[in-house]
Design an enzyme around this catalytic site. Structure first.
Site, PDB file in Angstrom:
ATOM      1  N   ALA A  57      75.944 -54.636  31.000  1.00  0.00           N
ATOM      2  CA  ALA A  57      76.605 -55.042  29.863  1.00  0.00           C
ATOM      3  C   ALA A  57      77.477 -56.268  29.894  1.00  0.00           C
ATOM      4  O   ALA A  57      78.478 -56.528  30.556  1.00  0.00           O
ATOM      5  CB  ALA A  57      77.668 -53.865  29.645  1.00  0.00           C
ATOM      6  N   GLN A  99      71.609 -57.024  28.557  1.00  0.00           N
ATOM      7  CA  GLN A  99      72.325 -56.034  27.705  1.00  0.00           C
ATOM      8  C   GLN A  99      73.447 -56.871  27.216  1.00  0.00           C
ATOM      9  O   GLN A  99      74.356 -56.971  27.732  1.00  0.00           O
ATOM     10  CB  GLN A  99      72.618 -54.704  28.279  1.00  0.00           C
ATOM     11  CG  GLN A  99      73.054 -53.895  27.304  1.00  0.00           C
ATOM     12  CD  GLN A  99      73.709 -52.552  28.192  1.00  0.00           C
ATOM     13  OE1 GLN A  99      74.881 -52.563  28.943  1.00  0.00           O
ATOM     14  NE2 GLN A  99      73.257 -51.264  27.910  1.00  0.00           N
ATOM     15  N   TYR A 181      81.113 -47.081  23.436  1.00  0.00           N
ATOM     16  CA  TYR A 181      81.487 -48.701  23.137  1.00  0.00           C
ATOM     17  C   TYR A 181      81.585 -48.991  21.711  1.00  0.00           C
ATOM     18  O   TYR A 181      81.302 -48.086  20.858  1.00  0.00           O
ATOM     19  CB  TYR A 181      81.069 -49.576  24.060  1.00  0.00           C
ATOM     20  CG  TYR A 181      80.960 -49.221  25.484  1.00  0.00           C
ATOM     21  CD1 TYR A 181      82.374 -49.417  25.931  1.00  0.00           C
ATOM     22  CD2 TYR A 181      79.920 -49.360  26.498  1.00  0.00           C
ATOM     23  CE1 TYR A 181      82.617 -48.938  27.317  1.00  0.00           C
ATOM     24  CE2 TYR A 181      80.116 -49.034  27.665  1.00  0.00           C
ATOM     25  CZ  TYR A 181      81.553 -48.804  27.977  1.00  0.00           C
ATOM     26  OH  TYR A 181      81.730 -48.534  29.413  1.00  0.00           O
ATOM     27  N   GLY A 321      69.148 -46.412  37.968  1.00  0.00           N
ATOM     28  CA  GLY A 321      70.510 -47.338  38.448  1.00  0.00           C
ATOM     29  C   GLY A 321      70.683 -46.959  39.718  1.00  0.00           C
ATOM     30  O   GLY A 321      70.295 -47.771  40.801  1.00  0.00           O
TER      31      GLY A 321
END
Length: 360
Positions: A57, A99, A181, A321
């Site tokens: 992110a 991202q 978020y 991941g």
């Protein structure tokens, strides 16, 4: 023929396979700048056969960082720091993805690597957080509710970040509207108590994310554009899979190409039910209802399971991941397990390729 190792065209870009690297925060940046760690961390996955390698992110503004140690792309200096990483990923045959994110009320928190928890005080480098409403995440500082000018700045920050990412050479951009978020905070009635045009109805709660999708698409017309959603808040009264499918349809109409379907992260009292592939059903629901390409995430840690998800029509691709962290050559190994004949083993590693894979 393995579906997992068949190419997938998304918008104007084609990934060499459907086994991709999910965004994973590293908490190792300095003033938002990626470091040597990020270069090594990300590029190894391209050598390992990933179809798309996605950055962590990456904040569109300083106050959008989850922690002071997160990466950013809010200046041209940040753009330039990403260039050698992007070049190395693409040289190894993978698509480079970024991202784009704003952490909202979950920003200015301590890095897990710091040994601390909660909001970082201003005296120690923290900052005032923002959100749709002045409702804190449990245990964090109270955010300031964004006014209309603040909302406009968020849209502008996403668009500017997208332009810089394109200039750095990224093939794929993903708008982060999940995991509690900022954009997810606007979507969920648990965190959005506004009474203006950004609150109340689903159309109003989706207004900001749709503005961001449109702005990013205008700023970056030649990339594959993803949006990550948390399709379920795992809490009563929260954002639902049916609402997600509706917002996905609207986002598709505004130029998004594929939807990365995750869940959770909005509230501390969520009641997750985890297990291998536990979020696949959300991706399958969105794909079926909205009729759009999706990828799935969540404990997809072996090739057979990933292949089965695609074969069942539950997703068009998968992101992993932790399995990539355990084995940066996950795709090379998966190709052997599935008997897929791929031509992008690094020449330097061919001596390690099993004979049966070489003759498959």
């Amino acid at each position: 023929m393995s579906i997992l190792f068949s190419p997938l065209t998304v918008g104007p870009k084609t990934a060499r396979n459907r086994l991709w690297v999910s965004p994973m925060c590293q908490y190792s940046a300095v003033d938002g700048m990626p470091q040597e760690w990020h270069h090594t961390h990300l590029v190894q996955f391209a050598s390992g056969g990933a179809g798309i390698v996605m950055t962590e992110a990456t904040a569109v503004s300083p106050e959008g960082r989850i922690s002071p140690d997160d990466t950013g792309i809010w200046s041209n200096a940040h753009r330039d720091a990403w260039v050698p990483i992007v070049t190395a990923i693409r040289t190894r045959g993978a698509l480079a993805g970024m991202q784009l994110a704003h952490a909202g009320r979950k920003a200015s928190t301590s890095s897990p690597l710091s040994g601390q928890r909660g909001t970082v005080p201003r005296a120690q480098g923290g900052w005032q957080t923002v959100a749709p409403s002045a409702i804190p995440f449990d245990g964090y500082a109270t955010p300031v509710a964004l006014d209309r000018d603040g909302i406009d700045r968020v849209v502008e920050d996403f668009a500017a970040a997208a332009r810089r990412a394109v200039e750095a050479g990224f093939d794929v951009l993903e708008i982060h509207a999940a995991h509690g978020y900022l954009l997810h905070e606007f979507l969920s009635p648990l965190s959005n108590h506004r009474d203006d045009e950004y609150g109340g109805s689903l159309e109003n709660r989706a207004r900001l994310v749709l503005r961001v999708v449109g702005a990013v698409r205008d700023a970056a017309p030649d990339v594959a554009l993803f949006v990550r959603f948390s399709a379920y808040d795992w809490a009563d009264g929260g954002f639902t899979p049916d609402e997600t499918a509706t917002v996905v349809t609207w986002a598709s109409e505004r130029g998004a190409d594929l939807f990365d379907i995750s869940s959770g992260g909005l509230v501390a009292h969520q009641r997750l039910e985890t297990g291998p592939g536990y979020q696949v059903r959300f991706a399958a629901h969105v794909r079926r209802v909205a009729g759009v390409p999706v990828n799935s995430v969540g404990m997809i840690d072996d090739a057979v399971r990933a292949e089965a998800i695609l074969a069942a029509g539950d997703a068009d691709a998968v992101m992993a991941g932790r399995e990539w962290l355990r084995d940066p050559h996950y795709a090379l190994r998966a190709s052997i397990e599935l008997g897929a004949d791929i031509d992008y083993w690094p020449a330097q590693y061919l001596r390690a390729r099993p004979a049966r894979a070489r003759t498959a």
